[in-house]
Design an enzyme around this catalytic site. Structure first.
Site, mmCIF file in Angstrom:
data_model
loop_
_atom_site.group_PDB
_atom_site.id
_atom_site.type_symbol
_atom_site.label_atom_id
_atom_site.label_comp_id
_atom_site.label_asym_id
_atom_site.label_seq_id
_atom_site.Cartn_x
_atom_site.Cartn_y
_atom_site.Cartn_z
ATOM 1 N N LYS A 1 0.848 -1.209 0.000
ATOM 2 C CA LYS A 1 0.000 0.000 0.000
ATOM 3 C C LYS A 1 0.878 1.252 0.000
ATOM 4 C CE LYS A 1 -1.762 1.547 4.009
ATOM 5 N NZ LYS A 1 -1.480 2.967 4.338
ATOM 6 N N ASN A 2 1.899 1.268 0.850
ATOM 7 C CA ASN A 2 2.690 2.491 1.016
ATOM 8 C C ASN A 2 3.726 2.708 -0.071
ATOM 9 O OD1 ASN A 2 1.109 3.043 3.178
ATOM 10 N ND2 ASN A 2 2.630 2.524 4.742
ATOM 11 N N CYS B 1 -5.185 12.594 12.341
ATOM 12 C CA CYS B 1 -5.782 11.261 12.287
ATOM 13 C C CYS B 1 -5.587 10.665 13.671
ATOM 14 C CB CYS B 1 -5.176 10.449 11.166
ATOM 15 S SG CYS B 1 -3.770 9.495 11.660
ATOM 16 N N ARG C 1 0.164 14.730 12.780
ATOM 17 C CA ARG C 1 0.730 14.436 11.456
ATOM 18 C C ARG C 1 0.738 15.663 10.549
ATOM 19 N NH1 ARG C 1 -1.411 8.700 9.545
ATOM 20 N NH2 ARG C 1 0.478 8.778 8.282
ATOM 21 N N ASP D 1 4.786 0.716 12.029
ATOM 22 C CA ASP D 1 3.568 0.060 11.519
ATOM 23 C C ASP D 1 3.444 -1.382 11.979
ATOM 24 O OD1 ASP D 1 3.487 1.743 8.282
ATOM 25 O OD2 ASP D 1 2.984 2.382 10.316
ATOM 26 N N ARG E 1 -8.719 -0.435 4.527
ATOM 27 C CA ARG E 1 -7.861 0.554 3.864
ATOM 28 C C ARG E 1 -6.519 -0.051 3.495
ATOM 29 N NH1 ARG E 1 -7.691 6.203 6.822
ATOM 30 N NH2 ARG E 1 -6.272 6.380 5.082
HETATM 31 C C1 EPZ Z 1 4.174 7.070 6.293
HETATM 32 O O1 EPZ Z 1 3.363 8.089 6.851
HETATM 33 C C2 EPZ Z 1 3.285 5.842 6.180
HETATM 34 N N1 EPZ Z 1 2.169 6.138 5.259
HETATM 35 C C3 EPZ Z 1 2.757 5.456 7.560
HETATM 36 O O2 EPZ Z 1 1.996 4.269 7.415
HETATM 37 C C4 EPZ Z 1 3.953 5.171 8.463
HETATM 38 O O3 EPZ Z 1 3.495 4.861 9.758
HETATM 39 C C5 EPZ Z 1 4.867 6.400 8.519
HETATM 40 O O4 EPZ Z 1 5.267 6.767 7.165
HETATM 41 C C6 EPZ Z 1 6.124 6.167 9.332
HETATM 42 O O5 EPZ Z 1 6.840 5.088 8.793
HETATM 43 C C7 EPZ Z 1 2.407 6.137 3.918
HETATM 44 O O6 EPZ Z 1 3.524 5.900 3.456
HETATM 45 C C8 EPZ Z 1 1.238 6.420 3.030
HETATM 46 P P1 EPZ Z 1 6.073 10.520 8.334
HETATM 47 P P2 EPZ Z 1 3.883 9.616 6.841
HETATM 48 O O7 EPZ Z 1 5.947 11.758 7.527
HETATM 49 O O8 EPZ Z 1 4.777 9.842 5.696
HETATM 50 C C9 EPZ Z 1 6.166 13.939 11.660
HETATM 51 C C10 EPZ Z 1 0.142 2.870 7.726
HETATM 52 O O9 EPZ Z 1 -0.307 2.322 8.730
HETATM 53 N N2 EPZ Z 1 6.066 14.870 10.518
HETATM 54 O O10 EPZ Z 1 7.235 9.612 8.090
HETATM 55 O O11 EPZ Z 1 2.685 10.486 7.023
HETATM 56 C C11 EPZ Z 1 4.925 13.072 11.797
HETATM 57 O O12 EPZ Z 1 3.939 13.737 12.573
HETATM 58 C C12 EPZ Z 1 0.598 4.308 7.768
HETATM 59 O O13 EPZ Z 1 0.292 2.310 6.595
HETATM 60 C C13 EPZ Z 1 6.038 16.245 10.776
HETATM 61 O O14 EPZ Z 1 6.074 16.686 11.928
HETATM 62 O O15 EPZ Z 1 4.741 9.664 8.177
HETATM 63 C C14 EPZ Z 1 5.458 11.842 12.482
HETATM 64 O O16 EPZ Z 1 5.527 12.083 13.876
HETATM 65 C C15 EPZ Z 1 0.341 4.915 9.139
HETATM 66 N N3 EPZ Z 1 5.959 17.107 9.724
HETATM 67 C C16 EPZ Z 1 6.881 11.710 11.926
HETATM 68 O O17 EPZ Z 1 7.211 13.004 11.394
HETATM 69 C C17 EPZ Z 1 5.913 16.667 8.419
HETATM 70 O O18 EPZ Z 1 5.864 17.516 7.492
HETATM 71 C C18 EPZ Z 1 7.015 10.680 10.802
HETATM 72 O O19 EPZ Z 1 5.970 10.934 9.874
HETATM 73 C C19 EPZ Z 1 5.946 15.276 8.181
HETATM 74 C C20 EPZ Z 1 6.032 14.399 9.238
#
Ligand code: EPZ
Length: 416
Positions: A22-23, A116, A121, A304, A396
């Site tokens: 998915k990701n 969410c 996020r 995850d 999802r």
């Molecule tokens: C991706 O989410 C995945 N989703 C998530 O999978 C996964 O848990 C996550 O990466 C971490 O590995 C997809 O790839 C579609 P991040 P993403 O940006 O990119 C903070 C699932 O279950 N952050 O790596 O949204 C954020 O709040 C989903 O399949 C900021 O502060 O996660 C988090 O604490 C859930 N500002 C940390 O960084 C930003 O601009 C990591 O988030 C971006 C992120």
């Protein structure tokens, strides 16, 4: 609203095939916005998030049509660089259209994703990186308004490792003028899968999989054909389900290459694991030993998989400490597991899990995608029936999960 009814107490045995990731699929679908020629994707998982993204891309003018075993997305007709709140609120990953739209059309209007369940996020790093590449971005009335006649290469260092942030900036940089260097880049395999596809479309990218990715922009990208990598989190989830139920399963169309930390933990817990080129075999012990873990960006233990390991630790022998370092609110499955009899104490970003002899079936509620998976694992080992509500979260990210579980001998059915 669908529910899942599980009769616990049976070991999982047999073989299932793992679906495309998915990701990886979500950013790859958005890559179709970067080219006026067709992008053919194979091994696309049949998931609600994928349908949502296809609906969003269709609204923008991308022509989507199924082709033998895959999907052809033709970005030639792209004429509406807008992602509405209605679409974005159901799926945060919609933010991944921002970089490609800006790079291809010079403008984009994308709703801010809502928060969410697992955390606020924010997308400030996506915005900061695009501004560094020359985009003029304002955020008003809940929308990101972005404009750039042509993005210019820049050196960007994100404040924290962000998976979709890295993917958004890499896609934007592919058509920018000059070279972009992304430091502190995410190293997740899904980022590498996206980079490989972009290169096959004519992008010039090096360093994907490391924390420094270099992209030299080109004038345009061509079409390509790309097969999506297997879903490492679905793989890990089934391994945990077999481990918890004392089972013996073989997962095909997958790879152990991206699951080292998960496999190491399952072996520490007492499982016997054999990896083949595109399959993994797991034989579980009578009872698992508790394993502690700490989540962190790849290649460390994946956040995850945290909820699934909380479920297996709930019935393991001993005490485990689980530390969640990525999301600020990713323990909501704990209170639901406690309804099944789990002994869990939450202390900030730590969860202390004391294994109990058995769990007892109950009615529980899914709160997010991976929490749903942990409740399924717990329901499979609990005595009696477990009814899981709000399983739209599950749909999802897991393709035909009750079919795959039933194939392995689980007594599970979907009820209205
Ligand atoms: C991706 O989410 C995945 N989703 C998530 O999978 C996964 O848990 C996550 O990466 C971490 O590995 C997809 O790839 C579609 P991040 P993403 O940006 O990119 C903070 C699932 O279950 N952050 O790596 O949204 C954020 O709040 C989903 O399949 C900021 O502060 O996660 C988090 O604490 C859930 N500002 C940390 O960084 C930003 O601009 C990591 O988030 C971006 C992120």
């Amino acid at each position: 609203m669908d529910k899942l009814l599980i009769e616990g107490g049976c070991r999982l045995n047999g073989e299932v095939a793992i679906s495309g990731a998915k990701n990886a699929a979500l950013p790859l679908l958005c890559a179709s916005l970067l080219s006026a020629e067709p992008l053919c994707l194979e091994n696309v998982p049949q998931l609600n998030d994928i349908s949502t993204m296809l609906h969003l891309l269709g609204d923008m003018g991308v022509a989507v049509k199924p082709e033998a075993g895959g999907l052809v997305l033709d970005g030639g007709g792209l004429d509406n660089p807008v992602a509405s709140y209605e679409m974005v609120k159901t799926m945060r990953a919609s933010i991944l259209v921002l970089g490609p739209l800006l790079a291809r059309c010079g403008e984009a209007k994308v709703s801010l994703p809502g928060g969410c369940a697992i955390g606020a996020r924010p997308v400030d790093q996506h915005i900061k990186g695009l501004q560094a590449m020359g985009a003029e971005i304002t955020v008003e009335h809940g929308y990101i308004h972005a404009k750039a006649s042509r993005l210019k290469g820049a050196r960007i260092c994100t404040d924290m490792v962000t998976v979709t942030g890295t993917e958004n900036l890499m896609m934007a940089a592919a058509l920018a003028e000059g070279e972009t260097v992304i430091e502190n880049a995410a190293r997740e395999p899904e980022v590498v899968d996206l980079a490989n596809c972009l290169v096959s479309m004519g992008a010039r990218i090096s360093g994907a999989g490391t924390d420094v990715i270099r992209i030299r922009g080109v004038e345009r990208l061509n079409g390509a054909t790309h097969s999506i990598m297997p879903d490492r989190i679905e793989t890990g989830t089934f391994l945990c389900a077999a481990a918890a139920t004392g089972g013996d399963i073989r997962l095909t169309k997958t790879s152990s290459a991206y699951l080292d930390t998960v496999i190491d933990k399952l072996m520490d817990a007492g499982c016997d694991i054999v990896t083949e080129r595109d399959a993994i075999r797991l034989k579980a012990p009578e009872r698992l030993k508790a394993v502690s873990l700490r989540t962190a960006p790849y290649p460390a233990f994946p956040t995850d998989m945290q909820a699934q390991f909380m479920a297996i630790n709930a019935v393991a022998e001993g005490v485990a400490t689980i530390r969640e370092t990525i999301f600020e609110n990713r323990f909501m499955h704990a209170v639901e597991l406690m309804r099944l009899g789990a002994d869990i104490q939450i202390e900030g970003s730590n969860a202390i899990v004391r294994g109990v002899d058995h769990l007892e079936g109950a009615t529980v509620m899914a709160t997010d995608l991976r929490a749903s998976a942990s409740l399924i694992i717990a329901g499979l080992v609990a005595q009696g029936e477990t009814l899981i509500d709000r399983i739209y979260h599950l749909d999802r990210g897991y393709e035909r999960i009750e079919y795959k579980l039933s194939k392995l001998g689980a007594r599970v059915k979907r009820v209205k």
